[in-house]
Design a protein around this motif. Structure first.
Motif, short mmCIF file in Angstrom:
data_model
loop_
_atom_site.label_atom_id
_atom_site.label_comp_id
_atom_site.label_asym_id
_atom_site.label_seq_id
_atom_site.Cartn_x
_atom_site.Cartn_y
_atom_site.Cartn_z
N TYR A 275 0.84 -1.20 0.00
CA TYR A 275 0.00 0.00 0.00
C TYR A 275 0.88 1.25 0.00
O TYR A 275 1.82 1.36 0.80
N THR A 276 0.57 2.19 -0.90
CA THR A 276 1.27 3.49 -0.92
C THR A 276 0.28 4.60 -1.27
O THR A 276 -0.81 4.34 -1.78
N ARG A 277 0.73 5.84 -1.00
CA ARG A 277 -0.05 7.02 -1.38
C ARG A 277 0.75 7.81 -2.42
O ARG A 277 1.80 8.41 -2.10
N PRO A 278 0.28 7.84 -3.67
CA PRO A 278 1.01 8.56 -4.72
C PRO A 278 1.16 10.05 -4.46
O PRO A 278 2.06 10.69 -5.03
N ASP A 279 0.31 10.63 -3.59
CA ASP A 279 0.41 12.06 -3.33
C ASP A 279 1.55 12.40 -2.37
O ASP A 279 1.91 13.57 -2.21
N PHE A 280 2.15 11.37 -1.73
CA PHE A 280 3.31 11.62 -0.89
C PHE A 280 4.57 11.52 -1.76
O PHE A 280 5.32 10.56 -1.71
N ILE A 281 4.77 12.54 -2.56
CA ILE A 281 5.84 12.50 -3.56
C ILE A 281 7.22 12.64 -2.91
O ILE A 281 8.17 11.96 -3.28
N ALA A 282 7.34 13.48 -1.92
CA ALA A 282 8.64 13.74 -1.31
C ALA A 282 9.22 12.47 -0.68
O ALA A 282 10.40 12.17 -0.85
N ASP A 283 8.40 11.71 0.05
CA ASP A 283 8.89 10.49 0.70
C ASP A 283 7.75 9.46 0.72
O ASP A 283 6.99 9.37 1.69
N PRO A 284 7.63 8.66 -0.35
CA PRO A 284 6.54 7.68 -0.43
C PRO A 284 6.56 6.65 0.69
O PRO A 284 5.53 6.05 1.01
N THR A 285 7.74 6.41 1.30
CA THR A 285 7.83 5.37 2.33
C THR A 285 7.06 5.74 3.60
O THR A 285 6.78 4.88 4.44
N ILE A 286 6.74 7.04 3.75
CA ILE A 286 6.00 7.46 4.95
C ILE A 286 4.66 6.74 5.03
O ILE A 286 4.21 6.35 6.11
N SER A 287 4.03 6.56 3.89
CA SER A 287 2.69 5.95 3.87
C SER A 287 2.72 4.46 3.55
O SER A 287 1.68 3.80 3.60
N GLU A 288 3.88 3.92 3.23
CA GLU A 288 3.94 2.54 2.73
C GLU A 288 3.58 1.53 3.81
O GLU A 288 4.00 1.64 4.96
N ARG A 289 2.79 0.54 3.40
CA ARG A 289 2.42 -0.56 4.29
C ARG A 289 2.56 -1.88 3.53
O ARG A 289 2.14 -1.99 2.38
N PHE A 290 3.16 -2.87 4.19
CA PHE A 290 3.22 -4.23 3.64
C PHE A 290 2.15 -5.04 4.37
O PHE A 290 2.25 -5.25 5.59
N MET A 291 1.16 -5.47 3.62
CA MET A 291 -0.05 -6.00 4.24
C MET A 291 -0.27 -7.48 3.93
O MET A 291 -0.04 -7.95 2.81
N ASP A 292 -0.72 -8.20 4.96
CA ASP A 292 -1.19 -9.57 4.76
C ASP A 292 -2.61 -9.51 4.20
O ASP A 292 -3.37 -8.59 4.51
N VAL A 293 -2.95 -10.51 3.38
CA VAL A 293 -4.25 -10.51 2.72
C VAL A 293 -4.97 -11.82 3.00
O VAL A 293 -4.38 -12.89 2.90
N TYR A 294 -6.24 -11.71 3.34
CA TYR A 294 -7.07 -12.89 3.54
C TYR A 294 -8.26 -12.80 2.60
O TYR A 294 -9.05 -11.85 2.67
N TYR A 295 -8.37 -13.78 1.72
CA TYR A 295 -9.46 -13.82 0.75
C TYR A 295 -10.51 -14.79 1.27
O TYR A 295 -10.33 -16.01 1.19
N ARG A 296 -11.60 -14.28 1.81
CA ARG A 296 -12.61 -15.12 2.45
C ARG A 296 -13.60 -15.64 1.42
O ARG A 296 -14.51 -14.93 0.99
N LEU A 297 -13.43 -16.90 1.07
CA LEU A 297 -14.31 -17.52 0.08
C LEU A 297 -15.53 -18.16 0.73
O LEU A 297 -16.40 -18.68 0.04
N ASP A 298 -15.59 -18.13 2.07
CA ASP A 298 -16.74 -18.72 2.75
C ASP A 298 -17.88 -17.71 2.91
O ASP A 298 -18.90 -18.02 3.53
N THR A 299 -17.72 -16.51 2.34
CA THR A 299 -18.79 -15.52 2.36
C THR A 299 -19.27 -15.28 0.93
O THR A 299 -18.57 -15.55 -0.03
N THR A 300 -20.49 -14.78 0.81
CA THR A 300 -21.05 -14.46 -0.51
C THR A 300 -21.53 -13.02 -0.50
O THR A 300 -22.46 -12.69 0.22
N PRO A 301 -20.91 -12.13 -1.31
CA PRO A 301 -19.71 -12.39 -2.12
C PRO A 301 -18.46 -12.54 -1.25
O PRO A 301 -18.48 -12.21 -0.07
N ALA A 302 -17.39 -13.02 -1.86
CA ALA A 302 -16.14 -13.23 -1.13
C ALA A 302 -15.56 -11.90 -0.67
O ALA A 302 -15.61 -10.90 -1.39
#
Length: 359
Positions: A275-302
């Motif tokens: 995850y990043t914010r393109p508007d943080f041009i001076a230092d993009p790392t300020i907003s950067e996040r490395f995220m785990d993702v869970y795709y829940r297929l047991d719900t409708t919709p997923a």
């Protein structure tokens, strides 16, 4: 005339040596009798064991011959009732066709031991139930097959993981299947705890069936990885703060990637997000996040849930962020809500820029 007098015959007294001879004779007679008795019993014991072995072999042969005509992979579709989307009347349903695959195979099961202490192992039927419209753990069922009528009755047998991304390839959910096999055609109904799920019509596509746990694990991994690759890509869009907020909408960019993770010697498919914010041009790392993702297929919709944790010594939860939302049916538009350590930030709408999966 002189009469001849017959000599008087007196029995000879038994001497010590005579007693020893008699004892040896009696002992020999006893041993001979015992040997005859034992030699007469041996054929009876052997005959009983042989008969038991023959009965066991006959039972195996009968079951193998009975099951050979039903084992295989059957493909087709199932008609299910699904609530009308965006409908105010929750009693309205659509009839939807979903692809379905059922595999029937044999598994060796111990039925105890024979009189010689040897294990008695006989084949039994199992069913692997798989809905092909999504990637979920297969459901393994015990099967009762009535050869005379072609009836098949199956019920849940194994418990396991119920969602994509896990290592287990089997699960149970109170599923019952009643079907009839006629030639190469398998028709029937699927019943869950909540009631009848749908009716299906399948045709034999192969005599080969995924039966071993290693095959099932690899197959589940491949299907999950392909699913994740299909939704991977670069998503860009906007976060809109709630009404009444003084904050302004801001752009975000999320790179969603399918990856392979090794855990305890086993491969697991997973999703990761950057995850990043393109508007943080001076230092993009300020907003950067490395995220785990869970795709829940047991719900409708997923549901697609992205989250990050961690922080700094001064602010332990500084990096906490969660985005919870749903992909549309084309896997090109994502909509959800963003929350960070301060609370609700805003509503997220993203569009996938690239159709090709990120490797």
């Amino acid at each position: 005339m002189n009469q001849k007098i017959k000599p008087q015959i007196f029995p000879r007294l038994l001497q010590k040596g005579d007693l020893m001879k008699i004892s040896r004779m009696m002992l020999g007679l006893t041993l001979s009798t015992s040997m005859i008795a034992c030699s007469g019993a041996a054929p009876s014991m052997g005959s009983s064991a042989n008969q038991e072995t023959r009965r066991y072999q006959d039972d195996r042969t009968k079951l193998e011959n009975k099951f050979v005509g039903v084992v295989g992979t059957y493909d087709g579709s199932m008609k299910i009732y699904q609530r009308v989307k965006d409908g105010s009347d929750t009693s309205q349903y659509d009839v939807v066709d979903i692809p379905l695959q059922i595999g029937i195979y044999t598994e060796e099961v111990s039925t105890g031991k024979d009189s010689q202490g040897e294990a008695k192992v006989l084949p039994t039927l199992k069913m692997r139930y798989r809905q092909m419209d999504t990637v979920r753990s297969d459901i393994i069922l015990d099967v009762r097959y009535v050869e005379e009528t072609g009836e098949i009755h199956a019920s849940s047998a194994v418990s396991g993981n119920g969602g994509a991304g896990g290592n287990s390839n089997t699960s149970t959910s109170g599923t019952t299947i009643n079907a009839v096999l006629s030639g190469a055609n398998l028709t029937g109904e699927v019943i869950r705890a909540a009631g009848k799920l749908g009716t299906f019509s399948l045709n034999l596509s192969s005599r080969e069936v995924i039966s071993s746990s290693s095959e099932a694990d690899r197959d589940f991994f491949d299907r999950t990885l392909n699913l994740y690759k299909n939704i991977s890509g670069v998503y860009t869009g906007t976060v809109t703060p709630p009404e009444g907020s003084t904050a302004k909408p801001f752009p975000i960019k999320i790179v969603l990637s399918a990856v392979q993770i090794s855990e305890d010697g086993n491969l697991r498919a997973a999703l990761k997000a950057n995850y990043t914010r393109p508007d943080f041009i001076a230092d993009p790392t300020i907003s950067e996040r490395f995220m785990d993702v869970y795709y829940r297929l047991d719900t409708t919709p997923a549901q697609l849930i992205m989250s990050s944790k961690g922080g700094t010594p001064q602010i332990p939860d500084a990096y906490f962020m969660t985005i919870t939302g749903e992909l549309d049916e084309t896997n090109h538009r994502y909509e959800g809500d963003l929350v960070d350590r301060r609370g609700f930030v805003g509503h997220v709408v993203l569009t996938r820029e690239k159709k090709t999966a990120v490797q």
